[in-house]
Design an enzyme around this catalytic site. Structure first.
Site, PDB file in Angstrom:
ATOM      1  N   ALA A   1     -24.625  21.198  -4.993  1.00  0.00           N
ATOM      2  CA  ALA A   1     -25.528  21.056  -3.846  1.00  0.00           C
ATOM      3  C   ALA A   1     -24.888  20.180  -2.769  1.00  0.00           C
ATOM      4  CB  ALA A   1     -26.846  20.453  -4.313  1.00  0.00           C
ATOM      5  N   ASN A   2     -24.006  19.253  -3.172  1.00  0.00           N
ATOM      6  CA  ASN A   2     -23.385  18.350  -2.198  1.00  0.00           C
ATOM      7  C   ASN A   2     -22.341  19.028  -1.308  1.00  0.00           C
ATOM      8  OD1 ASN A   2     -21.028  18.508  -3.765  1.00  0.00           O
ATOM      9  ND2 ASN A   2     -21.465  16.623  -4.879  1.00  0.00           N
TER      10      ASN A   2
ATOM     11  N   ASP B   1     -16.582  15.894   4.284  1.00  0.00           N
ATOM     12  CA  ASP B   1     -16.568  14.549   3.706  1.00  0.00           C
ATOM     13  C   ASP B   1     -15.193  13.922   3.972  1.00  0.00           C
ATOM     14  OD1 ASP B   1     -15.028  15.929   1.900  1.00  0.00           O
ATOM     15  OD2 ASP B   1     -15.818  14.909   0.148  1.00  0.00           O
TER      16      ASP B   1
ATOM     17  N   THR C   1     -18.207   8.440  -9.929  1.00  0.00           N
ATOM     18  CA  THR C   1     -17.311   8.049  -8.842  1.00  0.00           C
ATOM     19  C   THR C   1     -17.673   6.713  -8.198  1.00  0.00           C
ATOM     20  OG1 THR C   1     -18.658   9.271  -7.264  1.00  0.00           O
ATOM     21  CG2 THR C   1     -16.778  10.442  -8.190  1.00  0.00           C
TER      22      THR C   1
ATOM     23  N   ASP D   1     -13.081  18.102   1.199  1.00  0.00           N
ATOM     24  CA  ASP D   1     -13.293  19.134   0.174  1.00  0.00           C
ATOM     25  C   ASP D   1     -14.762  19.541   0.085  1.00  0.00           C
ATOM     26  OD1 ASP D   1     -14.216  16.871  -1.109  1.00  0.00           O
ATOM     27  OD2 ASP D   1     -12.796  16.968  -2.784  1.00  0.00           O
TER      28      ASP D   1
ATOM     29  N   SER E   1     -23.308   7.927 -11.960  1.00  0.00           N
ATOM     30  CA  SER E   1     -22.257   8.557 -11.160  1.00  0.00           C
ATOM     31  C   SER E   1     -20.920   8.402 -11.877  1.00  0.00           C
ATOM     32  CB  SER E   1     -22.194   7.861  -9.800  1.00  0.00           C
ATOM     33  OG  SER E   1     -20.951   8.111  -9.183  1.00  0.00           O
TER      34      SER E   1
ATOM     35  N   ARG F   1     -28.856  10.052 -13.729  1.00  0.00           N
ATOM     36  CA  ARG F   1     -27.565  10.106 -14.430  1.00  0.00           C
ATOM     37  C   ARG F   1     -26.599   9.132 -13.753  1.00  0.00           C
ATOM     38  NH1 ARG F   1     -23.958  12.658 -11.099  1.00  0.00           N
ATOM     39  NH2 ARG F   1     -22.215  12.571 -12.545  1.00  0.00           N
TER      40      ARG F   1
ATOM     41  N   SER G   1     -12.272  10.034  -1.442  1.00  0.00           N
ATOM     42  CA  SER G   1     -13.169  11.037  -0.879  1.00  0.00           C
ATOM     43  C   SER G   1     -14.391  10.458  -0.159  1.00  0.00           C
ATOM     44  CB  SER G   1     -13.595  11.980  -2.009  1.00  0.00           C
ATOM     45  OG  SER G   1     -14.327  13.040  -1.501  1.00  0.00           O
TER      46      SER G   1
ATOM     47  N   ARG H   1     -27.564   7.808 -10.122  1.00  0.00           N
ATOM     48  CA  ARG H   1     -28.185   8.731  -9.170  1.00  0.00           C
ATOM     49  C   ARG H   1     -29.555   9.164  -9.683  1.00  0.00           C
ATOM     50  NH1 ARG H   1     -24.325  10.203  -5.480  1.00  0.00           N
ATOM     51  NH2 ARG H   1     -22.185  10.175  -6.234  1.00  0.00           N
TER      52      ARG H   1
HETATM   53  C1  G16 Z   1     -16.540  14.188  -6.545  1.00  0.00           C
HETATM   54  C2  G16 Z   1     -16.436  15.405  -7.436  1.00  0.00           C
HETATM   55  C3  G16 Z   1     -17.677  16.260  -7.304  1.00  0.00           C
HETATM   56  C4  G16 Z   1     -18.905  15.417  -7.605  1.00  0.00           C
HETATM   57  C5  G16 Z   1     -18.913  14.158  -6.736  1.00  0.00           C
HETATM   58  C6  G16 Z   1     -20.016  13.199  -7.133  1.00  0.00           C
HETATM   59  O1  G16 Z   1     -16.629  14.609  -5.218  1.00  0.00           O
HETATM   60  O2  G16 Z   1     -15.290  16.135  -7.077  1.00  0.00           O
HETATM   61  O3  G16 Z   1     -17.586  17.343  -8.175  1.00  0.00           O
HETATM   62  O4  G16 Z   1     -20.073  16.139  -7.380  1.00  0.00           O
HETATM   63  O5  G16 Z   1     -17.702  13.459  -6.879  1.00  0.00           O
HETATM   64  O6  G16 Z   1     -19.833  12.862  -8.481  1.00  0.00           O
HETATM   65  P1  G16 Z   1     -20.713  11.760  -9.178  1.00  0.00           P
HETATM   66  O7  G16 Z   1     -22.134  12.241  -9.054  1.00  0.00           O
HETATM   67  O8  G16 Z   1     -20.237  11.735 -10.590  1.00  0.00           O
HETATM   68  O9  G16 Z   1     -20.508  10.487  -8.417  1.00  0.00           O
HETATM   69  P2  G16 Z   1     -15.745  13.943  -4.074  1.00  0.00           P
HETATM   70  O10 G16 Z   1     -16.039  14.768  -2.866  1.00  0.00           O
HETATM   71  O11 G16 Z   1     -16.178  12.518  -3.953  1.00  0.00           O
HETATM   72  O12 G16 Z   1     -14.344  14.086  -4.585  1.00  0.00           O
END
Ligand code: G16
EC number: 5.4.2.3
Length: 545
Positions: free
Chosen positions: A390-391, A295, A515, A299, A513, A511, A84, A520
């Site tokens: 919010a993103n 993005d 991903t 999504d 992340s 917090r 993503s 963050r």
């Molecule tokens: C994914 C999740 C979202 C989340 C984002 C960031 O988005 O589907 O729900 O807000 O990651 O998550 P984090 O703050 O834990 O890094 P995407 O668009 O990257 O699939």
């Protein structure tokens, strides 16, 4: 096409081709990229994400698990290969459950256990799961798989195919799709009444509902609405697939100018870049009017309006949520109904949006942890559940009662007909940038609003900042459930509190992340200067650890 497995679990040979083992883990360039037998991975906010070189064995193992889940459910399961918003060198994999929603929490645990097993442990771990699931006949089991535009995608698709083949579950390769398209395909495979289970079926559903609703929308006589939109595709899958959708929606309805179509994925562009940096993406300028960004896997959606100093006015997921909620509530005013209505946000929601929702829309927003899976789960408790991060990641979900009272109502009431159609334009399976864009455009046209009107007529964001702080090990950071208080490392929350107290009407938290290997930082305060100072002081706290 494979056959559903129907043998005995404990008699199965589990043979892992060497290239998909931790020991070899051959990457998309054909090079071995061995993974230490004890290196740990976690099924995070949106599945496993990492540098693509590490993903081969992870995708293989997840694909096996997806096949097992398909057999357990005797239904179609999805496997989406994408990272993503992450950089092009990363990739990721997540499993999609039968209703098109995120994988059940207990199976996320299985996924983490399976991926973390050593090569020697893997066959035993597989057998243990087989026995636990204990399903020997599953004629409808199938795994549907798609990739985004990343270079590593095709190689990982092969790893997925091999993983699903361990127990001979049927596998469908859908090539390059957006993440929401794959979710939609899973749902339609399992519930054919929801829609045709094909890419074309997806386009038809969205386009038909959009065009019908367009005809039922009376643009006010004095309207500032324009159907022109400059679209930042993040150099990702949004470009080819949205073009496909536009084959069914001509320029009388929407006039789209594409930007960032084929360059480096998410680099200096895309919804995540624009939301976090709050500056123009590459290839945009201050003369552009109404603009939006997808993005990398389409999504997420955010809108923005360039200002004369090359900055932007941002209309993020909160503004989209409030816009859609306002429209739906306005339609409900003309109908006698007791349908329940909820709005779900996360701690990243701008304080002004939450206040507006409470004071002007009369709804107390529910706050849940980051991750669409958490928002979705909370939203389905309502007959109409609006959820957005919010993103820019979000959608609206509708209950069976909504189906009965609104969708199956043959009344001539215009509001009922509009609700029927907006609920079809929106992809209620999962947050979907394409569907959200169509819904936003219809609602702006309904109110006769330009992007400036939308920005000014609802609420004004309080200044806010989000900073990504790279860390060596994000797993040392632990927060409370709603993510606004840090529990570990101990003592750090006191330092954060002391900083927050220095500024009036401020709020801040950190917090990890789920991903990216970052922490963050989020901060809000009365002025841009104070917000910046507060955010930077928290950044320094993290850096000093
Ligand atoms: C994914 C999740 C979202 C989340 C984002 C960031 O988005 O589907 O729900 O807000 O990651 O998550 P984090 O703050 O834990 O890094 P995407 O668009 O990257 O699939």
């Amino acid at each position: 096409m494979g056959q559903a497995y129907s043998g005995m679990a404990d008699s199965l040979p589990v043979k892992v081709p060497a290239i998909y083992s931790r020991n070899q883990n051959v990457n998309h360039n054909g090079q071995q990229s061995p993974i230490a037998q004890d290196e740990k991975f976690a099924y995070g906010t949106a599945g496993f994400r990492n540098n693509a070189d590490k993903l081969t064995f992870i995708v293989f193992r997840c694909a096996y698990l997806a096949g097992l889940r398909a057999r357990q459910q005797n239904q179609t399961i999805g496997l989406m290969i994408t990272a993503s918003h992450n950089p092009a060198c990363d990739n990721g994999v997540k499993i999609v459950d039968p209703k098109g929603d995120m994988l059940a929490a207990d199976w996320e645990k299985y996924a983490t256990e399976l991926v973390n097993s050593t090569d020697d442990q893997f066959p035993t771990a597989v057998r243990a799961l087989e026995v636990k699931v204990n399903k020997t006949f599953a004629p409808n089991a199938k795994v549907v798989c798609a990739i985004d535009t990343r270079e590593s995608g095709k190689h990982l698709m092969n790893a997925a195919k091999a993983g699903v083949a361990i127990f001979n579950v049927e596998f469908e390769n859908h090539g390059i799709l957006t993440t929401p398209q794959l979710h939609y395909l899973v749902k339609c495979n399992n519930e054919p009444s929801f829609g045709r289970p094909s890419e074309f079926g997806y386009y038809c559903t969205l386009a038909n509902a959009f065009k019908k609703l367009h005809h039922l929308t009376n643009e006010p006589e004095e309207s500032n609405y324009s159907n022109k939109l400059v679209l930042d595709c993040a150099n990702g899958v949004g470009f080819p697939r949205f073009q496909d959708l536009l084959q069914l929606i001509d320029e009388r309805y929407l006039n789209i100018e594409f930007r960032n179509e084929n360059g480096e994925l998410n680099f200096g562009c895309g919804a995540d870049f624009v939301k976090i940096s709050q500056v123009l993406p590459a290839n945009f300028n201050s003369n552009d009017e109404k603009c939006a960004s997808f993005d990398g896997d389409a999504d997420r959606l955010i809108y923005f309006k360039p200002t004369s100093d090359n900055k932007i006015n941002l209309l993020d997921g909160d503004k989209i949520a409030v816009l859609l909620a306002t429209y739906i509530k306005d339609q409900l005013k003309n109908i006698e109904t007791d349908l329940t209505f909820g709005i779900i946000q996360t701690a990243y929601a701008n304080g002004s949006s939450s206040r507006y929702i409470e004071e002007k829309l009369g709804v107390i927003p529910e706050i849940v942890p980051t991750g669409v899976k958490n928002l979705h789960h909370a939203a389905i408790k309502y007959d109409i559940g609006v959820y957005f991060e919010a993103n820019g990641h979000g959608t609206v979900v509708f209950s069976e009662k909504f189906d009965e009272v609104i969708r199956r109502n043959s009344s001539e009431n215009l509001s009922i007909q509009r609700l029927q159609l907006i609920s079809r334009v929106i992809n209620e399976v999962v947050g979907d940038a394409f569907a959200d864009l169509l819904a936003v455009e219809i609602v702006l046209r309904h109110y006769g609003w330009s992007i400036e009107d939308w920005n000014e007529k609802l609420y004004k964001d309080v200044p806010n900042i989000q900073i990504k702080v790279p860390v060596e090990d994000r797993s040392i950071f632990k927060t409370t459930w709603e993510e606004t208080t840090l529990i570990e490392p101990s003592g750090i929350q006191d330092l954060i509190n002391a900083e927050v107290e220095k500024y009036s009407n401020s709020r801040a938290f950190i917090r990890p992340s789920g991903t990216e290997n970052i922490v963050r930082v989020y901060a809000e305060a009365d002025t841009v200067e104070d917000t910046e100072k507060l955010g930077r002081s928290l950044e320094n706290i993290v850096k000093s650890l």
